[in-house]
Design an enzyme around this catalytic site. Sequence first.
Site, PDB file in Angstrom:
ATOM      1  CD  GLU A 190      -2.629  -0.803   0.286  1.00 54.42           C
ATOM      2  OE1 GLU A 190      -3.660   0.620   0.517  1.00 54.42           O
ATOM      3  OE2 GLU A 190      -4.108  -2.111   1.150  1.00 54.42           O
ATOM      4  CG  HIS A 250      -7.245   1.024   1.622  1.00 59.76           C
ATOM      5  ND1 HIS A 250      -6.330   0.518   2.005  1.00 59.76           N
ATOM      6  CD2 HIS A 250      -8.349   0.594   2.905  1.00 59.76           C
ATOM      7  CE1 HIS A 250      -6.280  -1.212   3.520  1.00 59.76           C
ATOM      8  NE2 HIS A 250      -7.169  -0.514   3.511  1.00 59.76           N
TER       9      HIS A 250
END
Length: 101
Positions: A41, A60
């Site tokens: 990420e 997300h």
Amino acid sequence: MDDSAVFINVGRGDTVDTDALVTALRAGQIAGAGLDVFDEEPLPAGHPLWSMDNVIITPHMSGDTDGWRMRLAEQFHRLFEQYLAGEQFPHTVDKKLGYVR
């Protein structure tokens, strides 16, 4: 998974072998994927998942809904009262089983 299946992950990114997922998508072993989380990420700009027509990537934020802070505060209050009363919490994960009974 069946070749018409669509894989969706809004859980934990590191539970998915991303390279294997890309391979399966390219080979047509699965029809597509909807992904909110990744093992790395943020997902790097040049990652193949960004350019795949059969993949939807969300930012997300799957749990970011109107009123979530108030619901979280209410949940904390309920759980704190249960804790003070010595009650067992609902939805407790059985660590040997790996899920909620």
